[in-house]
Design an enzyme around this catalytic site. Structure first.
Site, PDB file in Angstrom:
ATOM      1  N   GLY A   1     -10.677  -3.309   7.143  1.00 33.55           N
ATOM      2  CA  GLY A   1     -10.519  -3.236   8.594  1.00 33.55           C
ATOM      3  C   GLY A   1     -11.254  -4.335   9.351  1.00 33.55           C
ATOM      4  O   GLY A   1     -11.757  -5.293   8.757  1.00 33.55           O
TER       5      GLY A   1
ATOM      6  N   SER B   1       0.855  -1.200   0.000  1.00 32.24           N
ATOM      7  CA  SER B   1       0.000   0.000   0.000  1.00 32.24           C
ATOM      8  C   SER B   1       0.888   1.247   0.000  1.00 32.24           C
ATOM      9  O   SER B   1       2.108   1.156   0.226  1.00 32.24           O
ATOM     10  CB  SER B   1      -0.876   0.005   1.257  1.00 32.24           C
ATOM     11  OG  SER B   1      -0.059   0.223   2.402  1.00 32.24           O
TER      12      SER B   1
ATOM     13  N   ASP C   1      -1.172  -1.722  -4.036  1.00 34.48           N
ATOM     14  CA  ASP C   1      -2.550  -1.762  -3.530  1.00 34.48           C
ATOM     15  C   ASP C   1      -3.080  -0.326  -3.398  1.00 34.48           C
ATOM     16  O   ASP C   1      -2.410   0.534  -2.825  1.00 34.48           O
ATOM     17  CB  ASP C   1      -2.514  -2.455  -2.158  1.00 34.48           C
ATOM     18  CG  ASP C   1      -3.883  -2.822  -1.634  1.00 34.48           C
ATOM     19  OD1 ASP C   1      -4.801  -3.013  -2.451  1.00 34.48           O
ATOM     20  OD2 ASP C   1      -4.026  -2.943  -0.401  1.00 34.48           O
TER      21      ASP C   1
ATOM     22  N   ASN D   1      -8.170  -9.994  -1.218  1.00 30.18           N
ATOM     23  CA  ASN D   1      -7.216  -9.150  -0.470  1.00 30.18           C
ATOM     24  C   ASN D   1      -7.318  -9.357   1.030  1.00 30.18           C
ATOM     25  O   ASN D   1      -8.416  -9.239   1.601  1.00 30.18           O
ATOM     26  CB  ASN D   1      -7.507  -7.673  -0.757  1.00 30.18           C
ATOM     27  CG  ASN D   1      -7.006  -7.238  -2.108  1.00 30.18           C
ATOM     28  OD1 ASN D   1      -6.668  -8.058  -2.952  1.00 30.18           O
ATOM     29  ND2 ASN D   1      -6.949  -5.939  -2.317  1.00 30.18           N
TER      30      ASN D   1
ATOM     31  N   ASP E   1      -6.961   3.151  -7.990  1.00 29.08           N
ATOM     32  CA  ASP E   1      -8.233   3.188  -7.284  1.00 29.08           C
ATOM     33  C   ASP E   1      -8.928   4.513  -7.541  1.00 29.08           C
ATOM     34  O   ASP E   1      -8.742   5.496  -6.814  1.00 29.08           O
ATOM     35  CB  ASP E   1      -7.999   2.971  -5.785  1.00 29.08           C
ATOM     36  CG  ASP E   1      -9.314   2.933  -5.008  1.00 29.08           C
ATOM     37  OD1 ASP E   1     -10.376   3.158  -5.626  1.00 29.08           O
ATOM     38  OD2 ASP E   1      -9.280   2.689  -3.793  1.00 29.08           O
TER      39      ASP E   1
ATOM     40  N   GLY F   1     -11.188  -6.022   1.269  1.00 27.88           N
ATOM     41  CA  GLY F   1     -11.853  -6.092   2.572  1.00 27.88           C
ATOM     42  C   GLY F   1     -12.343  -7.489   2.890  1.00 27.88           C
ATOM     43  O   GLY F   1     -13.437  -7.664   3.426  1.00 27.88           O
ATOM     44  N   ALA F   2     -11.510  -8.494   2.578  1.00 29.49           N
ATOM     45  CA  ALA F   2     -11.974  -9.883   2.658  1.00 29.49           C
ATOM     46  C   ALA F   2     -11.480 -10.633   3.895  1.00 29.49           C
ATOM     47  O   ALA F   2     -11.577 -11.845   3.958  1.00 29.49           O
ATOM     48  CB  ALA F   2     -11.566 -10.625   1.388  1.00 29.49           C
ATOM     49  N   SER F   3     -10.961  -9.903   4.875  1.00 29.34           N
ATOM     50  CA  SER F   3     -10.530 -10.589   6.092  1.00 29.34           C
ATOM     51  C   SER F   3     -11.736 -11.150   6.838  1.00 29.34           C
ATOM     52  O   SER F   3     -12.820 -10.554   6.839  1.00 29.34           O
ATOM     53  CB  SER F   3      -9.765  -9.620   7.012  1.00 29.34           C
ATOM     54  OG  SER F   3      -8.418  -9.523   6.595  1.00 29.34           O
TER      55      SER F   3
HETATM   56  P1  13P Z   1      -8.959  -6.333   5.019  1.00 30.08           P
HETATM   57  O1  13P Z   1      -8.886  -5.098   5.830  1.00 30.08           O
HETATM   58  O2  13P Z   1     -10.303  -6.987   5.127  1.00 30.08           O
HETATM   59  O3  13P Z   1      -7.871  -7.300   5.329  1.00 30.08           O
HETATM   60  O4  13P Z   1      -8.803  -5.916   3.479  1.00 30.08           O
HETATM   61  C1  13P Z   1      -7.530  -5.638   2.943  1.00 30.08           C
HETATM   62  C2  13P Z   1      -7.602  -5.014   1.589  1.00 30.08           C
HETATM   63  O5  13P Z   1      -8.611  -4.954   0.939  1.00 30.08           O
HETATM   64  C3  13P Z   1      -6.345  -4.463   1.069  1.00 30.08           C
HETATM   65  O6  13P Z   1      -6.532  -3.815  -0.141  1.00 30.08           O
HETATM   66  O1  G3H Z   2      -6.676  -1.608   1.965  1.00 28.55           O
HETATM   67  C1  G3H Z   2      -5.863  -1.220   2.788  1.00 28.55           C
HETATM   68  C2  G3H Z   2      -4.832  -2.119   3.337  1.00 28.55           C
HETATM   69  O2  G3H Z   2      -5.312  -2.793   4.468  1.00 28.55           O
HETATM   70  C3  G3H Z   2      -3.570  -1.363   3.595  1.00 28.55           C
HETATM   71  O3  G3H Z   2      -3.644  -0.619   4.761  1.00 28.55           O
HETATM   72  O4  G3H Z   2      -2.970   1.682   4.080  1.00 28.55           O
HETATM   73  O5  G3H Z   2      -2.765   0.909   6.464  1.00 28.55           O
HETATM   74  O6  G3H Z   2      -1.219   0.032   4.717  1.00 28.55           O
HETATM   75  P1  G3H Z   2      -2.591   0.598   5.017  1.00 28.55           P
HETATM   76 ZN    ZN Z   3      -8.382  -2.798  -0.362  1.00 34.18          ZN
END
Ligand code: 13P
Ligand code: G3H
Ligand code: ZN
Length: 309
Positions: free
Chosen positions: A181, A50, A82, A254, A104, A212-214
Site C-alpha cells: 500500500g 491477485s 500473487d 513487486n 502465501d 510492498g516495493a512501491s
Molecule cells: P505495493 O503495494 O508496494 O505496490 O506492493 C505490491 C505487492 O507486494 C504485490 O504483491
Molecule cells: O499485494 C497485494 C497487491 O497489491 C494486490 O492488491 O488484492 O487489492 O488486488 P489487491
Molecule cells: Zn505482495
C-alpha cells in the site's frame, strides 16, 4: 515469445545487479501499458494476478489478455499468481496455465507454512510451474506497532535456509521492512539490509522477492491530491533502497501501488480539466500511457533491468 516460468529470468538476475519487475494487473489497459513498457525497455517481465484481480476481471479474461500481450509484444512473459492463500487457488491457477504461483503461508506457524508450501511445490513442479513462498510478515503502519515489534516479524535467516531446504520452493519472499500500500513508514524509511545479506549468504542460490516495493513518488501523490484526491501521509520505499536490494539477491520486485497512483492521477487530471468528457477511451488511454511511463521508469532507473531480456 511464450508464457514462460521465471527460472531463466531469475538465474540471470541472481548473478547480476538488477531485479525483474513483477507488476500487478487488473484490466486490459494496465496489461498493455506494462507490456509496451517492457518491450521498449527490452526487459524481462512478470505479470501477476491477485485473488482480487481474478475476482474483478475473471481469470479467463486475464489469461487471454496476457496471451494477447505476448503475441502483440513478442515478449516472453511469466504469468504469476500473487498471494495465493491456499492450495486450491494455487492448483486452479496452475491448471489454468499460470507458469508461476505464490503460496502465501506467512500467516501460519513455521511448520504449517512448510507443509502447505511443500504441498503446492509438489503439485506445481509436477505440472512444470514454479512456486514462490513467503516467510516472515509484512507489517504496515496501519498495524500500529513500534519498530522493535515490527522487526520481530521480519524473516529469520536460519529459518529461511531451513524453509527453502525442506520445501524445495523456487523463490522466497522475505520481510525486511516493506509493506503493502501507500503508507509504509511513519518516520524515516528503514529496511533491514543486514538481515537481507545474512539471508542471501545462507541461501545464495534462492532468488529473493521483495513485496510492498512501491516507492510512492511524491509527485504522484500530489497529482492525485491536486485533482480532488485525499491521500495524506503516503510514503513509500525510497528508490535507492530498491536498487540496493536488487544488488543483494532480490530478483523479483513487486509493484502495484505505484501503478494505481500513476493511472489514477492521470484519469483524475483529465476528468478534472475536461468535466464534460464521457468517452472512456479519452481517459483510459492516457491512463494506460501513464502506466507505461511509470513502468519504464521502474525498469530503467529503479530495477536496472533495461536490455536484460
Ligand atoms: P505495493 O503495494 O508496494 O505496490 O506492493 C505490491 C505487492 O507486494 C504485490 O504483491
Ligand atoms: O499485494 C497485494 C497487491 O497489491 C494486490 O492488491 O488484492 O487489492 O488486488 P489487491
Ligand atoms: Zn505482495
Amino acid at each position: 515469445m511464450a508464457l514462460v516460468t521465471s527460472k531463466e529470468m531469475f538465474a540471470k538476475a541472481l548473478t547480476s545487479d538488477y531485479a525483474v519487475g513483477a507488476f500487478n494487473v487488473n484490466n486490459m489497459e494496465i496489461i498493455q501499458g506494462i507490456a509496451d513498457a517492457a518491450k521498449i525497455e527490452n526487459a524481462p517481465l512478470i505479470l501477476q494476478v491477485s485473488a482480487g484481480a481474478r475476482k474483478y476481471a475473471k481469470p479467463a479474461y486475464l489469461i487471454k489478455l496476457v496471451e494477447a500481450a505476448i503475441e502483440d509484444s513478442g515478449l516472453d512473459i511469466v504469468l504469476h499468481l500473487d498471494h495465493g492463500e491456499d492450495y486450491d487457488i494455487c492448483k486452479k491457477c496452475v491448471d489454468d496455465g499460470f507458469t508461476s504461483v505464490m503460496i502465501d503461508g506467512s500467516k501460519y506457524a513455521f511448520e504449517e507454512n512448510i507443509a502447505l508450501t511443500r504441498q503446492v511445490v509438489e503439485y506445481a513442479h509436477e505440472k512444470g510451474a514454479v512456486v514462490e513462498a513467503e516467510l516472515g510478515r509484512l507489517a504496515g503502519v496501519e498495524d500500529n506497532i513500534n519498530v522493535d515489534s515490527r522487526s520481530a516479524s521480519f524473516t529469520d535467516p536460519d529459518e529461511a535456509a531451513e524453509f527453502v531446504e525442506r520445501t524445495g520452493v523456487d523463490s522466497l519472499a522475505i520481510a525486511i521492512g516493506t509493506s503493502h500500500g501507500a503508507y509504509k513508514f511513519k518516520g524515516d524509511p528503514y529496511l533491514d539490509f543486514e538481515r537481507l545479506q545474512k539471508i542471501r549468504g545462507l541461501i545464495p542460490d534462492t532468488p529473493l522477492v521483495l513485496h510492498g516495493a512501491s516507492t510512492v513518488l511524491p509527485e504522484f501523490v500530489e497529482l492525485c491530491n491536486k485533482y480532488g484526491g485525499d491521500i495524506p501521509g503516503a510514503q513509500g520505499v525510497p528508490e535507492e533502497m530498491i536498487r540496493t536490494a536488487a544488488k543483494h539477491g532480490v530478483c523479483k520486485v513487486n509493484i502495484d501501488t505505484d501503478l494505481r497512483l500513476a493511472m489514477t492521477a492521470e484519469i483524475r487530471r483529465i476528468l478534472f480539466e475536461q468535466p464534460s468528457e464521457f468517452d472512456p477511451r479519452k481517459y483510459l488511454g492516457p491512463g494506460r500511457d501513464a502506466i507505461q511511463s511509470m513502468v519504464r521508469h521502474k525498469i530503467k532507473n529503479v530495477l536496472g533491468a533495461s536490455n536484460q531480456r
